[in-house]
Design a protein around this motif. Structure first.
Motif, PDB file in Angstrom:
ATOM      1  N   TYR A 290       6.465  20.703  16.312  1.00 27.17           N
ATOM      2  CA  TYR A 290       7.264  19.913  15.369  1.00 27.17           C
ATOM      3  C   TYR A 290       8.124  20.833  14.482  1.00 27.17           C
ATOM      4  CZ  TYR A 290       8.437  17.028  11.348  1.00 27.17           C
ATOM      5  OH  TYR A 290       9.129  16.398  10.344  1.00 27.17           O
ATOM      6  N   LEU A 291       7.550  21.996  14.123  1.00 29.48           N
ATOM      7  CA  LEU A 291       8.262  22.923  13.235  1.00 29.48           C
ATOM      8  C   LEU A 291       9.274  23.796  13.982  1.00 29.48           C
ATOM      9  CD1 LEU A 291       5.347  23.812  10.824  1.00 29.48           C
ATOM     10  CD2 LEU A 291       7.521  22.756  10.187  1.00 29.48           C
ATOM     11  N   GLY A 292       9.474  23.520  15.278  1.00 25.12           N
ATOM     12  CA  GLY A 292      10.542  24.205  16.011  1.00 25.12           C
ATOM     13  C   GLY A 292      10.137  25.522  16.641  1.00 25.12           C
ATOM     14  N   PHE A 293       8.828  25.704  16.882  1.00 20.77           N
ATOM     15  CA  PHE A 293       8.353  26.886  17.611  1.00 20.77           C
ATOM     16  C   PHE A 293       7.767  26.392  18.941  1.00 20.77           C
ATOM     17  CE2 PHE A 293       7.798  27.788  13.027  1.00 20.77           C
ATOM     18  CZ  PHE A 293       8.720  28.817  12.908  1.00 20.77           C
ATOM     19  N   PRO A 294       8.574  26.374  19.990  1.00 25.73           N
ATOM     20  CA  PRO A 294       8.188  25.640  21.192  1.00 25.73           C
ATOM     21  C   PRO A 294       7.294  26.404  22.168  1.00 25.73           C
ATOM     22  CG  PRO A 294      10.416  26.480  21.427  1.00 25.73           C
ATOM     23  CD  PRO A 294       9.939  26.923  20.086  1.00 25.73           C
ATOM     24  N   ASN A 295       7.157  27.714  21.989  1.00 28.69           N
ATOM     25  CA  ASN A 295       6.457  28.484  23.022  1.00 28.69           C
ATOM     26  C   ASN A 295       4.952  28.395  22.912  1.00 28.69           C
ATOM     27  OD1 ASN A 295       8.926  29.335  24.032  1.00 28.69           O
ATOM     28  ND2 ASN A 295       8.979  31.103  22.645  1.00 28.69           N
ATOM     29  N   TYR A 296       4.310  28.459  24.059  1.00 29.22           N
ATOM     30  CA  TYR A 296       2.849  28.463  24.112  1.00 29.22           C
ATOM     31  C   TYR A 296       2.339  29.667  23.310  1.00 29.22           C
ATOM     32  CZ  TYR A 296      -1.801  28.218  26.147  1.00 29.22           C
ATOM     33  OH  TYR A 296      -3.149  28.095  26.322  1.00 29.22           O
ATOM     34  N   GLY A 297       1.468  29.419  22.351  1.00 28.62           N
ATOM     35  CA  GLY A 297       0.925  30.527  21.555  1.00 28.62           C
ATOM     36  C   GLY A 297       1.712  30.841  20.296  1.00 28.62           C
ATOM     37  N   ASP A 298       2.664  29.987  19.925  1.00 28.58           N
ATOM     38  CA  ASP A 298       3.475  30.251  18.722  1.00 28.58           C
ATOM     39  C   ASP A 298       2.757  29.907  17.412  1.00 28.58           C
ATOM     40  OD1 ASP A 298       5.717  31.392  19.768  1.00 28.58           O
ATOM     41  OD2 ASP A 298       6.959  29.580  19.708  1.00 28.58           O
ATOM     42  N   GLU A 299       1.514  29.453  17.487  1.00 30.30           N
ATOM     43  CA  GLU A 299       0.826  29.003  16.272  1.00 30.30           C
ATOM     44  C   GLU A 299       0.781  30.082  15.189  1.00 30.30           C
ATOM     45  OE1 GLU A 299      -0.060  28.349  19.329  1.00 30.30           O
ATOM     46  OE2 GLU A 299      -0.838  26.326  19.513  1.00 30.30           O
ATOM     47  N   TYR A 300       0.702  31.351  15.620  1.00 30.39           N
ATOM     48  CA  TYR A 300       0.616  32.436  14.627  1.00 30.39           C
ATOM     49  C   TYR A 300       1.872  32.503  13.761  1.00 30.39           C
ATOM     50  CZ  TYR A 300       3.574  35.164  17.789  1.00 30.39           C
ATOM     51  OH  TYR A 300       4.612  35.585  18.572  1.00 30.39           O
ATOM     52  N   LYS A 301       2.988  31.981  14.276  1.00 29.32           N
ATOM     53  CA  LYS A 301       4.208  31.981  13.462  1.00 29.32           C
ATOM     54  C   LYS A 301       4.075  30.983  12.306  1.00 29.32           C
ATOM     55  CE  LYS A 301       7.221  33.438  17.204  1.00 29.32           C
ATOM     56  NZ  LYS A 301       8.398  33.143  18.031  1.00 29.32           N
ATOM     57  N   VAL A 302       3.469  29.836  12.583  1.00 27.54           N
ATOM     58  CA  VAL A 302       3.232  28.847  11.520  1.00 27.54           C
ATOM     59  C   VAL A 302       2.281  29.440  10.480  1.00 27.54           C
ATOM     60  CG1 VAL A 302       2.273  26.563  11.013  1.00 27.54           C
ATOM     61  CG2 VAL A 302       3.689  26.901  13.053  1.00 27.54           C
ATOM     62  N   MET A 303       1.256  30.147  10.970  1.00 30.80           N
ATOM     63  CA  MET A 303       0.289  30.792  10.073  1.00 30.80           C
ATOM     64  C   MET A 303       0.999  31.817   9.178  1.00 30.80           C
ATOM     65  SD  MET A 303      -3.249  32.642  11.257  1.00 30.80           S
ATOM     66  CE  MET A 303      -2.570  34.237  11.674  1.00 30.80           C
ATOM     67  N   GLY A 304       1.951  32.566   9.757  1.00 30.71           N
ATOM     68  CA  GLY A 304       2.695  33.569   8.991  1.00 30.71           C
ATOM     69  C   GLY A 304       3.682  32.950   8.018  1.00 30.71           C
ATOM     70  N   LEU A 305       4.206  31.783   8.372  1.00 35.47           N
ATOM     71  CA  LEU A 305       5.195  31.098   7.533  1.00 35.47           C
ATOM     72  C   LEU A 305       4.526  30.387   6.347  1.00 35.47           C
ATOM     73  CD1 LEU A 305       8.234  30.247   7.354  1.00 35.47           C
ATOM     74  CD2 LEU A 305       7.634  28.257   8.765  1.00 35.47           C
ATOM     75  N   ALA A 306       3.272  29.968   6.553  1.00 38.21           N
ATOM     76  CA  ALA A 306       2.580  29.115   5.578  1.00 38.21           C
ATOM     77  C   ALA A 306       2.612  29.637   4.130  1.00 38.21           C
ATOM     78  CB  ALA A 306       1.142  28.873   6.036  1.00 38.21           C
ATOM     79  N   PRO A 307       2.395  30.932   3.882  1.00 38.66           N
ATOM     80  CA  PRO A 307       2.357  31.374   2.476  1.00 38.66           C
ATOM     81  C   PRO A 307       3.677  31.233   1.735  1.00 38.66           C
ATOM     82  CG  PRO A 307       1.380  33.019   3.916  1.00 38.66           C
ATOM     83  CD  PRO A 307       2.049  32.018   4.799  1.00 38.66           C
ATOM     84  N   TYR A 308       4.768  30.982   2.444  1.00 35.92           N
ATOM     85  CA  TYR A 308       6.059  30.778   1.777  1.00 35.92           C
ATOM     86  C   TYR A 308       6.208  29.352   1.250  1.00 35.92           C
ATOM     87  CZ  TYR A 308       7.541  35.234   3.758  1.00 35.92           C
ATOM     88  OH  TYR A 308       7.636  36.557   4.071  1.00 35.92           O
ATOM     89  N   GLY A 309       5.252  28.474   1.608  1.00 33.48           N
ATOM     90  CA  GLY A 309       5.375  27.080   1.203  1.00 33.48           C
ATOM     91  C   GLY A 309       4.271  26.637   0.264  1.00 33.48           C
ATOM     92  N   GLU A 310       4.378  25.379  -0.162  1.00 34.74           N
ATOM     93  CA  GLU A 310       3.355  24.736  -0.978  1.00 34.74           C
ATOM     94  C   GLU A 310       2.714  23.628  -0.131  1.00 34.74           C
ATOM     95  OE1 GLU A 310       2.340  25.612  -3.966  1.00 34.74           O
ATOM     96  OE2 GLU A 310       3.804  27.251  -3.954  1.00 34.74           O
ATOM     97  N   PRO A 311       1.434  23.349  -0.377  1.00 35.20           N
ATOM     98  CA  PRO A 311       0.770  22.318   0.447  1.00 35.20           C
ATOM     99  C   PRO A 311       1.118  20.902  -0.040  1.00 35.20           C
ATOM    100  CG  PRO A 311      -0.802  23.310  -1.069  1.00 35.20           C
ATOM    101  CD  PRO A 311       0.497  24.020  -1.299  1.00 35.20           C
ATOM    102  N   ARG A 312       2.381  20.511   0.125  1.00 39.93           N
ATOM    103  CA  ARG A 312       2.856  19.244  -0.415  1.00 39.93           C
ATOM    104  C   ARG A 312       2.633  18.055   0.516  1.00 39.93           C
ATOM    105  NH1 ARG A 312       7.764  17.973  -1.317  1.00 39.93           N
ATOM    106  NH2 ARG A 312       8.774  19.549  -0.022  1.00 39.93           N
ATOM    107  N   TYR A 313       2.168  18.329   1.735  1.00 45.39           N
ATOM    108  CA  TYR A 313       2.046  17.248   2.719  1.00 45.39           C
ATOM    109  C   TYR A 313       0.601  16.963   3.128  1.00 45.39           C
ATOM    110  CZ  TYR A 313       7.106  17.710   3.166  1.00 45.39           C
ATOM    111  OH  TYR A 313       8.450  17.753   2.912  1.00 45.39           O
ATOM    112  N   LEU A 314      -0.337  17.278   2.250  1.00 42.81           N
ATOM    113  CA  LEU A 314      -1.756  17.094   2.613  1.00 42.81           C
ATOM    114  C   LEU A 314      -2.062  15.615   2.854  1.00 42.81           C
ATOM    115  CD1 LEU A 314      -3.557  19.598   0.200  1.00 42.81           C
ATOM    116  CD2 LEU A 314      -2.823  19.941   2.554  1.00 42.81           C
TER     117      LEU A 314
END
Ligand code: FE2
Length: 464
Positions: free
Chosen positions: A66-90
């Motif tokens: 959904y966040l635009g990282f389509p490749n198999y195994g891209d989850e680590y990119k979401v993990m790396g991006l997470a600290p730049y955001g706030e948990p506004r969608y819990l």
């Protein structure tokens, strides 16, 4: 061997623990996405599972898509991006993942396609390609999905942070419930989700567990060692314990090469090396080799470090590594410019002498495989900006003299020259799998703008 039994065994039987709570969490394997139980001696009792279609791995993968990282195994990119955001969608994301009173979790299948539709799983240029896992209901809930080429907005970063937070919430809920049920303080984690080093690093703070182990290849590759262990234990005569217990405290189980191999390679590549204006030294004295390499690191150079047996598992841990100076603000840019060209939000990792961990991090845990992220002490963060993530954390590797003496000596040398017992470590590759053989390392060195290549005792320097 059953998939999750292999996962659990792959962690417990190499952990050195005599008894522990065992937990495996992944996408799916043999129709289950999680399993847990108790390990005692040579026995594993699986006590519970989460079955298809419910899966935390599937949740994380769907959000990654959904966040635009389509490749198999891209989850680590979401993990790396997470600290730049706030948990506004819990609130929204809690509709996707529902924690259950027995510790387990369920997905709301309104938001997922995999239970009711055919999700494509195909091979494209040697990579697995997975079809879209979420339904239009997710876009109704969160807005339009990001395409891979669209810019990352604050909302995307907030969603990444919320995705990570919901994963942690479900994992800690499961772990806390299991701790209460089994009353044991040691935990062995496995499965693809055990690659979530950020969540792993928060386990001590968020659950009652006192010790946690995950080995170098917690995903499906690691299932091989688990399956082998289960078979071995099954074949032992009853009531006979294995004669020796193996602890996996390093990952150096791959192929290795000798100085002779390096010499032959360098002889065949003389033309390319001289065209690239390279200077070659053969240093049998390892002290001298480490001194010169440490000096180059301290000068801001980018070093390809190729030594000994390759690491097993997905992480470069000092035998197939690119090294840099953690003290430099511009090191991330230098590395991205010279070699990596990766997303600017992704952090680089610190490799630190084991004895220095407590001085620099808010932990004194063993982290030999970079499987846990911890906070860097606030007063130390400014000293090592190149390996300090935006939230002050670092995905450290703790380096022991016993398990990798040469790498240890190199970092020690860097400490003597700079006062910092840490080097920046990233995998030795450029948009390709991590290099395994010396010809791949030399090819990567010549193709990129790497300054120095250390192949065993050969120090190859590109002249400025
Ligand atoms: Fe798995």
């Amino acid at each position: 061997m059953e998939h999750h039994l292999s996962h659990l065994a792959s962690s417990f039987f190499v952990s050195s623990y005599q008894d522990a709570v065992l937990v495996s969490v992944d996408g799916f394997g043999d129709f289950a996405s999680a399993a847990w139980g108790i390990g005692e001696g040579t026995k594993i009792n699986i006590d519970g599972k989460v079955y298809f279609p419910h899966s935390l791995g599937m949740f994380y993968q769907a959000m990654t898509q959904y966040l635009g990282f389509p490749n198999y195994g891209d989850e680590y990119k979401v993990m790396g991006l997470a600290p730049y955001g706030e948990p506004r969608y819990l609130k929204e994301l809690r509709q996707l993942v529902k924690c259950q009173t027995d510790g387990s979790f369920k997905l709301d299948l309104t938001y997922f396609r995999h239970a009711t539709e055919k999700v494509e799983y195909e091979w494209l240029n040697c990579s697995p390609k997975v079809g879209i896992l979420y339904t239009p209901a997710l876009e109704d809930l969160l807005g339009k999905a990001r395409q891979a080429n669209e810019p990352l907005t604050q909302a995307h970063k907030d969603l990444a942070r919320s995705t990570q937070a919901i994963y942690e919430e479900a994992l800690f809920h499961l772990l806390t419930t299991l701790h209460t049920r089994y009353q044991r303080d040691k935990l062995c984690l496995a499965g693809g989700c055990a690659m979530n080093s950020v969540a792993n690093g928060k386990i001590y703070q968020n659950t009652p567990f006192k010790k946690m182990y995950a080995q170098a290849a917690p995903g499906d590759a690691g299932g091989a060692i688990g399956a082998a262990y289960v078979a071995w234990h099954q074949q032992q005569p009853a009531n006979q314990s294995p004669t020796s217990v193996f602890t996996m405290n390093h990952a150096y189980w791959g192929p290795e090469f000798t100085d002779n191999d390096f010499k032959k390679l360098l002889d065949t590549k003389q033309v390319e090396l001289s065209t690239a204006d390279c200077h070659i030294q053969y240093l049998t004295d390892e002290q001298q080799l480490c001194e010169k390499t440490a000096t180059a690191i301290a000068e801001g150079k980018v070093i390809g470090w190729f030594q000994g047996r390759m690491e097993w598992g997905p992480r470069a841990l000092g035998n197939r590594s690119i090294l840099g100076d953690p003290r430099r603000h511009d090191m991330k840019d230098i590395l991205n410019h010279k070699i990596k060209r990766r997303e600017s939000f992704r952090p680089f990792a610190p490799a630190i002498l084991r004895e220095s961990v407590l001085d620099w991090f808010e932990t004194d845990d063993d982290v030999p495989f970079m499987m846990k992220v911890f906070s860097i002490r606030p007063q130390k963060r400014a000293e090592i900006p190149a390996v300090t993530h935006v939230d002050g954390s670092g995905r450290l590797q703790t380096v022991e003299q016993q398990t990798n003496p040469l790498y240890y000596q190199l970092i020690q040398q860097f400490q003597q020259q700079t006062g910092v017992p840490i080097v920046l470590n990233t995998s030795f590759n450029e948009n390709e799998p991590v290099v395994c053989r010396p010809e791949e390392a030399l090819d990567c060195f010549l193709r990129t703008k790497m300054d120095v290549l250390v192949l065993g005792h050969y120090l190859i320097t590109r002249q400025a």
